[in-house]
Design a protein around this motif. Sequence first.
Motif, PDB file in Angstrom:
ATOM      1  N   UNK A  48       0.863  -1.179   0.000  1.00  0.00           N
ATOM      2  CA  UNK A  48       0.000   0.000   0.000  1.00  0.00           C
ATOM      3  C   UNK A  48       0.902   1.231   0.000  1.00  0.00           C
ATOM      4  N   UNK A  49       0.764   2.126  -0.982  1.00  0.00           N
ATOM      5  CA  UNK A  49       1.672   3.286  -1.084  1.00  0.00           C
ATOM      6  C   UNK A  49       1.436   4.328   0.003  1.00  0.00           C
ATOM      7  N   UNK A  50       2.416   5.224   0.157  1.00  0.00           N
ATOM      8  CA  UNK A  50       2.371   6.264   1.192  1.00  0.00           C
ATOM      9  C   UNK A  50       1.248   7.277   0.983  1.00  0.00           C
ATOM     10  N   UNK A  72       1.418   1.821   5.251  1.00  0.00           N
ATOM     11  CA  UNK A  72       2.307   3.001   5.321  1.00  0.00           C
ATOM     12  C   UNK A  72       1.926   3.987   6.417  1.00  0.00           C
ATOM     13  N   UNK A  73       2.852   4.908   6.700  1.00  0.00           N
ATOM     14  CA  UNK A  73       2.646   5.920   7.748  1.00  0.00           C
ATOM     15  C   UNK A  73       1.527   6.905   7.431  1.00  0.00           C
ATOM     16  N   UNK A  74       1.107   6.941   6.178  1.00  0.00           N
ATOM     17  CA  UNK A  74       0.059   7.886   5.778  1.00  0.00           C
ATOM     18  C   UNK A  74      -1.333   7.451   6.250  1.00  0.00           C
ATOM     19  N   UNK A  75      -1.507   6.154   6.517  1.00  0.00           N
ATOM     20  CA  UNK A  75      -2.824   5.621   6.918  1.00  0.00           C
ATOM     21  C   UNK A  75      -3.154   6.028   8.344  1.00  0.00           C
ATOM     22  N   UNK A  76      -4.332   6.621   8.513  1.00  0.00           N
ATOM     23  CA  UNK A  76      -4.766   7.057   9.847  1.00  0.00           C
ATOM     24  C   UNK A  76      -5.855   6.165  10.436  1.00  0.00           C
ATOM     25  N   UNK A  95       1.424   1.321  11.612  1.00  0.00           N
ATOM     26  CA  UNK A  95       2.253   2.531  11.719  1.00  0.00           C
ATOM     27  C   UNK A  95       1.781   3.512  12.784  1.00  0.00           C
ATOM     28  N   UNK A  96       2.660   4.448  13.134  1.00  0.00           N
ATOM     29  CA  UNK A  96       2.392   5.440  14.173  1.00  0.00           C
ATOM     30  C   UNK A  96       1.245   6.386  13.811  1.00  0.00           C
ATOM     31  N   UNK A  97       0.904   6.461  12.544  1.00  0.00           N
ATOM     32  CA  UNK A  97      -0.152   7.371  12.106  1.00  0.00           C
ATOM     33  C   UNK A  97      -1.555   6.893  12.483  1.00  0.00           C
ATOM     34  N   UNK A  98      -1.706   5.603  12.732  1.00  0.00           N
ATOM     35  CA  UNK A  98      -3.022   5.017  13.029  1.00  0.00           C
ATOM     36  C   UNK A  98      -3.426   5.323  14.468  1.00  0.00           C
ATOM     37  N   UNK A  99      -4.647   5.823  14.631  1.00  0.00           N
ATOM     38  CA  UNK A  99      -5.142   6.159  15.980  1.00  0.00           C
ATOM     39  C   UNK A  99      -6.171   5.161  16.503  1.00  0.00           C
TER      40      UNK A  99
END
Length: 422
Positions: A48-50, A72-76, A95-99
């Motif tokens: 899955x791309x950024x 990727x880090x872009x996924x929230x 990734x760290x972006x997911x809440x």
Amino acid sequence: TIPDSVTSIGAGAFCHCKSLTSVTIPDSVTSIGDHAFWGCESLTSVTIPDSVTSIGYSAFESCKSLTSVTIPDSVTSIGAGAFSHCNSLTSVMIPESVTSIGSSAFSGCGSLTSVTIPDSVMSIGNSAFWGCKSLTSVEIPDGVTSIGDHAFRDCKSLTSVTIPNSVTSIGWEAFSCSSLTSVTIPESVTSIGVSAFTNCEKLTEILVSAGNPHFKSVDGILFSADGKTLIQVPAGKCLTEYTIHDGVTSIGDHAFECCKSLESVTIPYGVTSIQESAFSNCEKLQSINVTASNTHFKSVNGLLFSRNGQTLLLFPCGKGMTDYVVPERVTKIGENAFRGCKGLTSVTISESVKVIADHAFEDCSSSLTIHGKYWSCAQRHAQQKHIRFKGKYSAATCRYFIYMLLAIAILVMWVILQLVQL
């Protein structure tokens, strides 16, 4: 190969493309829609791309050959059921972006052995990892405040879990894990759902941090902080008998569930409330004893009744009886009263019983026969639940038939007399 001009993959775009083995998602794509790759059984890997910020509901559900996925880090946000039933998926790094991890996001991923949950995640959704049978350990980060219902249910290889001091709520059956050996409730937890640690056959104690104002542990058993509610006895404690201490007023739902060694329980005078499933799946339970001074309940030959004897609350599963006659005084048979009594083959219920709860005979033997009067509550319940019924006519019914026959006989005689006179 999806062209660079595409910005989103629509709902169900590749749904059930069972021969699809690989897919290249371009950097132009920002969202993957609901059910986008659902049922692509031959898909083995996906990158899955950024550019992607959201993964939709059940986007990769039942991609049974998918062994790895890079988020990727872009996924929230990871949608509900996004990777559920990806049976070959062995590991995943969030990734760290997911809440938040959505409901059933990874449920049924039976080969998943490890998962990394970042500090950014604040909630683990209902059934998020339900049925991840190969998951052996999980570290919940400090940012998580809630663990949803069934979140780790049936994670049969999970032996330990660390609940951080940020968690305030633990959902219903959140850790119903048969191999779990230890758990500590931090002081931050204010709410624990029903059966949060049920079916944990190896769990010998539930510990609570000393500073928690809502719960406490006494000999490894979970209570409310004031000691008035017995919440859960860990199944791995392997108690054969237990006397509930004075001061307890309520026995919680599923409190003793799956305590398979338990044979006898003594209930003190102060208990005013016993939840309907408090003793479910206690296979060897033979006797429930109630202190004589208790004003709400009483015990008769080890069976639990309301104090006035009008409600039969529980027939212990391990009693070993094959036949039972419900006392004439009883007017109601409670929820789960005979549940799981596999050795019971005959129950006789009188006309005095006017209410039989819906699950009163749940999980009983297929050879069970209910005996009672025709047109009674017992017959109606047996018919509704497809339980064998043997009936007799009541005295009132017999009288009714006799009066009817007499009335017919008199009518016939009158007709004959009228014909004779003509």
